[in-house]
Scaffold this motif. Sequence first.
Motif, PDB file in Angstrom:
ATOM      1  N   GLU A 127      22.518  -3.331  63.796  1.00 61.01           N
ATOM      2  CA  GLU A 127      23.558  -4.346  63.927  1.00 61.01           C
ATOM      3  C   GLU A 127      23.056  -5.508  64.768  1.00 61.01           C
ATOM      4  O   GLU A 127      22.085  -5.383  65.510  1.00 61.01           O
ATOM      5  CB  GLU A 127      24.835  -3.782  64.558  1.00 61.01           C
ATOM      6  N   GLY A 128      23.753  -6.634  64.635  1.00 66.00           N
ATOM      7  CA  GLY A 128      23.519  -7.811  65.458  1.00 66.00           C
ATOM      8  C   GLY A 128      24.773  -8.659  65.434  1.00 66.00           C
ATOM      9  O   GLY A 128      25.666  -8.450  64.590  1.00 66.00           O
ATOM     10  N   GLN A 177      35.234 -14.125  69.047  1.00 61.33           N
ATOM     11  CA  GLN A 177      34.508 -15.256  68.461  1.00 61.33           C
ATOM     12  C   GLN A 177      33.086 -14.890  68.040  1.00 61.33           C
ATOM     13  O   GLN A 177      32.121 -15.525  68.422  1.00 61.33           O
ATOM     14  CB  GLN A 177      34.470 -16.433  69.443  1.00 61.33           C
ATOM     15  N   LYS A 178      32.995 -13.850  67.224  1.00 55.76           N
ATOM     16  CA  LYS A 178      31.668 -13.432  66.776  1.00 55.76           C
ATOM     17  C   LYS A 178      31.740 -12.810  65.389  1.00 55.76           C
ATOM     18  O   LYS A 178      32.795 -12.371  64.930  1.00 55.76           O
ATOM     19  CB  LYS A 178      31.041 -12.445  67.757  1.00 55.76           C
ATOM     20  N   VAL A 179      30.595 -12.787  64.755  1.00 54.05           N
ATOM     21  CA  VAL A 179      30.414 -12.089  63.488  1.00 54.05           C
ATOM     22  C   VAL A 179      29.475 -10.926  63.758  1.00 54.05           C
ATOM     23  O   VAL A 179      28.382 -11.115  64.312  1.00 54.05           O
ATOM     24  CB  VAL A 179      29.816 -13.009  62.397  1.00 54.05           C
ATOM     25  N   ARG A 180      29.918  -9.737  63.395  1.00 54.26           N
ATOM     26  CA  ARG A 180      29.046  -8.555  63.488  1.00 54.26           C
ATOM     27  C   ARG A 180      28.357  -8.403  62.139  1.00 54.26           C
ATOM     28  O   ARG A 180      29.010  -8.402  61.088  1.00 54.26           O
ATOM     29  CB  ARG A 180      29.858  -7.300  63.786  1.00 54.26           C
ATOM     30  N   ALA A 210      19.740 -12.075  58.409  1.00 54.11           N
ATOM     31  CA  ALA A 210      21.131 -12.404  58.077  1.00 54.11           C
ATOM     32  C   ALA A 210      21.766 -13.213  59.212  1.00 54.11           C
ATOM     33  O   ALA A 210      22.456 -14.215  58.959  1.00 54.11           O
ATOM     34  CB  ALA A 210      21.935 -11.141  57.786  1.00 54.11           C
ATOM     35  N   CYS A 211      21.525 -12.813  60.454  1.00 49.15           N
ATOM     36  CA  CYS A 211      22.037 -13.570  61.601  1.00 49.15           C
ATOM     37  C   CYS A 211      21.414 -14.966  61.654  1.00 49.15           C
ATOM     38  O   CYS A 211      22.122 -15.961  61.884  1.00 49.15           O
ATOM     39  CB  CYS A 211      21.749 -12.828  62.911  1.00 49.15           C
ATOM     40  N   MET A 243      26.019 -21.688  69.212  1.00 48.22           N
ATOM     41  CA  MET A 243      25.932 -20.297  68.727  1.00 48.22           C
ATOM     42  C   MET A 243      24.799 -19.539  69.425  1.00 48.22           C
ATOM     43  O   MET A 243      23.787 -20.120  69.798  1.00 48.22           O
ATOM     44  CB  MET A 243      25.687 -20.271  67.215  1.00 48.22           C
ATOM     45  N   THR A 244      24.997 -18.229  69.541  1.00 48.56           N
ATOM     46  CA  THR A 244      23.940 -17.349  70.045  1.00 48.56           C
ATOM     47  C   THR A 244      23.852 -16.126  69.138  1.00 48.56           C
ATOM     48  O   THR A 244      24.840 -15.719  68.526  1.00 48.56           O
ATOM     49  CB  THR A 244      24.212 -16.876  71.497  1.00 48.56           C
ATOM     50  N   ILE A 245      22.660 -15.572  69.071  1.00 49.93           N
ATOM     51  CA  ILE A 245      22.421 -14.328  68.345  1.00 49.93           C
ATOM     52  C   ILE A 245      22.097 -13.279  69.396  1.00 49.93           C
ATOM     53  O   ILE A 245      21.217 -13.490  70.234  1.00 49.93           O
ATOM     54  CB  ILE A 245      21.263 -14.477  67.336  1.00 49.93           C
ATOM     55  N   GLU A 246      22.817 -12.153  69.355  1.00 50.81           N
ATOM     56  CA  GLU A 246      22.665 -11.149  70.405  1.00 50.81           C
ATOM     57  C   GLU A 246      22.798  -9.735  69.864  1.00 50.81           C
ATOM     58  O   GLU A 246      23.325  -9.520  68.773  1.00 50.81           O
ATOM     59  CB  GLU A 246      23.755 -11.354  71.470  1.00 50.81           C
ATOM     60  N   GLY A 247      22.329  -8.792  70.679  1.00 51.10           N
ATOM     61  CA  GLY A 247      22.624  -7.384  70.459  1.00 51.10           C
ATOM     62  C   GLY A 247      22.001  -6.747  69.232  1.00 51.10           C
ATOM     63  O   GLY A 247      22.552  -5.768  68.707  1.00 51.10           O
ATOM     64  N   ILE A 248      20.857  -7.234  68.791  1.00 54.06           N
ATOM     65  CA  ILE A 248      20.222  -6.632  67.612  1.00 54.06           C
ATOM     66  C   ILE A 248      19.611  -5.295  68.027  1.00 54.06           C
ATOM     67  O   ILE A 248      18.811  -5.233  68.962  1.00 54.06           O
ATOM     68  CB  ILE A 248      19.180  -7.579  67.002  1.00 54.06           C
ATOM     69  N   LYS A 249      20.041  -4.227  67.313  1.00 55.94           N
ATOM     70  CA  LYS A 249      19.551  -2.892  67.675  1.00 55.94           C
ATOM     71  C   LYS A 249      19.786  -1.908  66.527  1.00 55.94           C
ATOM     72  O   LYS A 249      20.640  -2.126  65.683  1.00 55.94           O
ATOM     73  CB  LYS A 249      20.240  -2.382  68.932  1.00 55.94           C
TER      74      LYS A 249
END
Length: 158
Positions: free
Chosen positions: A32-33, A96-99, A123-124, A138-144
């Motif tokens: 996910e991200g 305020q995010k897209v998973r 995709a992100c 925008m920020t891209i976070e939490g890819i794991k």
Amino acid sequence: MTQSFTHLNEKGEANMVDVTEKAVTQRIATAEGFVHMESATLAMIAQGEHKKGDVISVARIAGIQAAKKCSDLIPLCHPLMLTKVTIEFELDTAQQKVRVLATCKLAGQTGVEMEALTAVSVACLTLFDMCKAVDKSMTIEGIKVLNKSGGKSGDWQR
């Protein structure tokens, strides 16, 4: 028990892992991200009002393509014959995010964690690219990796 890096040979040099003798098993991995954005940007995506079109569909295709090209991007990854790639999007207006959730599957001799991570990442990045003109914050976070199954090491879940 001390673990060693599998992509280093006895001299400490980078090398591709030999999977010849590994059993063919069904292998699945999910990653996910998140893309955080302004609420107006998220609303534009949700309502299909972005001037570039359906950004979710484009990001889905980009993620699938990325999973298929993983070994071209990551030097020591094996080229894999993926049998299934899914990319899902969950719009969270409260935060305020897209998973972005990617799942990759195959019957093979090595895992698909890198393919799932690559799919999520691209995709992100595609969401970011298509929306950057309207939202520079925008920020891209939490890819794991969330979970994986199959192979000698068995199942794992975060």
